[in-house]
Design a protein around this motif. Structure first.
Motif, mmCIF file in Angstrom:
data_model
loop_
_atom_site.group_PDB
_atom_site.id
_atom_site.type_symbol
_atom_site.label_atom_id
_atom_site.label_comp_id
_atom_site.label_asym_id
_atom_site.label_seq_id
_atom_site.Cartn_x
_atom_site.Cartn_y
_atom_site.Cartn_z
ATOM 1 N N ALA A 197 0.834 -1.202 0.000
ATOM 2 C CA ALA A 197 0.000 0.000 0.000
ATOM 3 C C ALA A 197 0.869 1.253 0.000
ATOM 4 O O ALA A 197 0.611 2.211 -0.738
ATOM 5 C CB ALA A 197 -0.921 -0.013 1.215
ATOM 6 N N LYS A 198 1.893 1.236 0.830
ATOM 7 C CA LYS A 198 2.832 2.364 0.889
ATOM 8 C C LYS A 198 3.525 2.562 -0.459
ATOM 9 O O LYS A 198 3.677 3.688 -0.942
ATOM 10 C CB LYS A 198 3.855 2.113 1.992
ATOM 11 N N ALA A 199 3.939 1.445 -1.091
ATOM 12 C CA ALA A 199 4.614 1.529 -2.387
ATOM 13 C C ALA A 199 3.684 2.091 -3.465
ATOM 14 O O ALA A 199 4.120 2.868 -4.330
ATOM 15 C CB ALA A 199 5.120 0.141 -2.795
ATOM 16 N N ASN A 200 2.401 1.723 -3.405
ATOM 17 C CA ASN A 200 1.444 2.255 -4.379
ATOM 18 C C ASN A 200 1.358 3.777 -4.306
ATOM 19 O O ASN A 200 1.218 4.456 -5.329
ATOM 20 C CB ASN A 200 0.060 1.655 -4.136
ATOM 21 N N LEU A 201 1.443 4.303 -3.078
ATOM 22 C CA LEU A 201 1.406 5.757 -2.916
ATOM 23 C C LEU A 201 2.703 6.391 -3.398
ATOM 24 O O LEU A 201 2.697 7.450 -4.034
ATOM 25 C CB LEU A 201 1.158 6.103 -1.446
ATOM 26 N N GLU A 202 3.805 5.752 -3.095
ATOM 27 C CA GLU A 202 5.098 6.287 -3.526
ATOM 28 C C GLU A 202 5.215 6.296 -5.046
ATOM 29 O O GLU A 202 5.897 7.156 -5.619
ATOM 30 C CB GLU A 202 6.227 5.468 -2.907
ATOM 31 N N ASN A 203 4.540 5.366 -5.713
ATOM 32 C CA ASN A 203 4.584 5.305 -7.178
ATOM 33 C C ASN A 203 3.966 6.537 -7.823
ATOM 34 O O ASN A 203 4.269 6.852 -8.986
ATOM 35 C CB ASN A 203 3.864 4.053 -7.676
#
Length: 236
Positions: A197-203
């Motif tokens: 979930a965190k990575a999706n936001l960072e993308n």
């Protein structure tokens, strides 16, 4: 770190209204203060609240946070952008016949359908009728125009979105927001899911303000509490 709780017969207790002097309500105010401190160098006016999966407490968190902001005499609007499982109209006991989807479909302006609550300074824009294309609506130019209009009329704009791992809507809204709060259910969400979930936001280059963790047990048999970890979401 602060302690938050949210439970009622409907699963949505606005404790900041029913018991504003409680330690739990104070913890929501601490959450608000931590967000305010994050905006010293950069503006944080549009705040998105989401979660990795369903049932983690994001809608309860954003509703109580909206109340605490309104209690500081700031003009606040809460937008229910979860067009798949909207809840704001239940929380604040109002009609959902018209709402965000109506605006994005050019059926109304926000001035015509935004609704007052019983809390001074707090208004709510419900989701409206569930459309067949929520993601496309979120990505539309009309959504960007709406947010720009709201910036001119409100001090704080809070957006409730679907869970990050379910659909693409949250990533789209995150790219239009000044900051994101992630709500994580400590008792059920695996670390891999939270990190994804965190990575999706960072993308999408979202600015992660922090993480609210739910159902962290402190003592034997004691659960149902929230803890707020402030610090760019590193704890996710």
């Amino acid at each position: 770190m602060s302690q938050l709780e949210s439970k009622s017969k409907n699963g949505r207790n606005l404790i900041t209204i029913t018991n504003p002097r409680s330690p739990i309500s104070e913890s929501y105010r601490t959450l608000r203060t931590n967000i305010d401190f994050s905006s010293i160098d950069e503006q944080v006016q549009i705040i998105m609240v989401t979660s990795a999966g369903p049932g983690e407490g994001k809608s309860t968190t954003i509703s109580n946070l909206a109340v605490t902001y309104a209690q500081t005499e700031r003009r606040v609007v809460l937008i229910d952008a979860d067009m798949r499982r909207p809840t704001a109209h239940h929380t604040f006991q109002m009609s959902n016949r018209h709402g965000l989807s109506s605006i994005l479909a050019q059926q109304a302006t926000y001035h015509e359908i935004i609704q007052d609550t019983d809390i001074p300074n707090l208004q709510v824009l419900t989701s409206g009728p569930i459309p067949p294309n929520p993601a496309e609506m979120m990505a539309s130019r009309r959504m960007s125009v709406l947010l720009n209009e709201l910036r001119q009329n409100y001090d704080i704009i809070l957006i409730d979105t679907p869970p990050l791992l379910a659909v693409t809507d949250p990533q789209i809204i995150a790219s239009k927001s000044d900051g994101v709060i992630i709500v994580v259910d400590y008792g059920s969400v695996k670390k891999d899911a939270a990190m994804k979930a965190k990575a999706n936001l960072e993308n999408v280059n979202a600015r992660i303000l922090g993480v609210v963790m739910n159902n962290v047990k402190r003592k034997s048999g004691e659960s149902g509490y929230y803890y707020y970890y402030y610090g760019q979401g590193d704890q996710a």
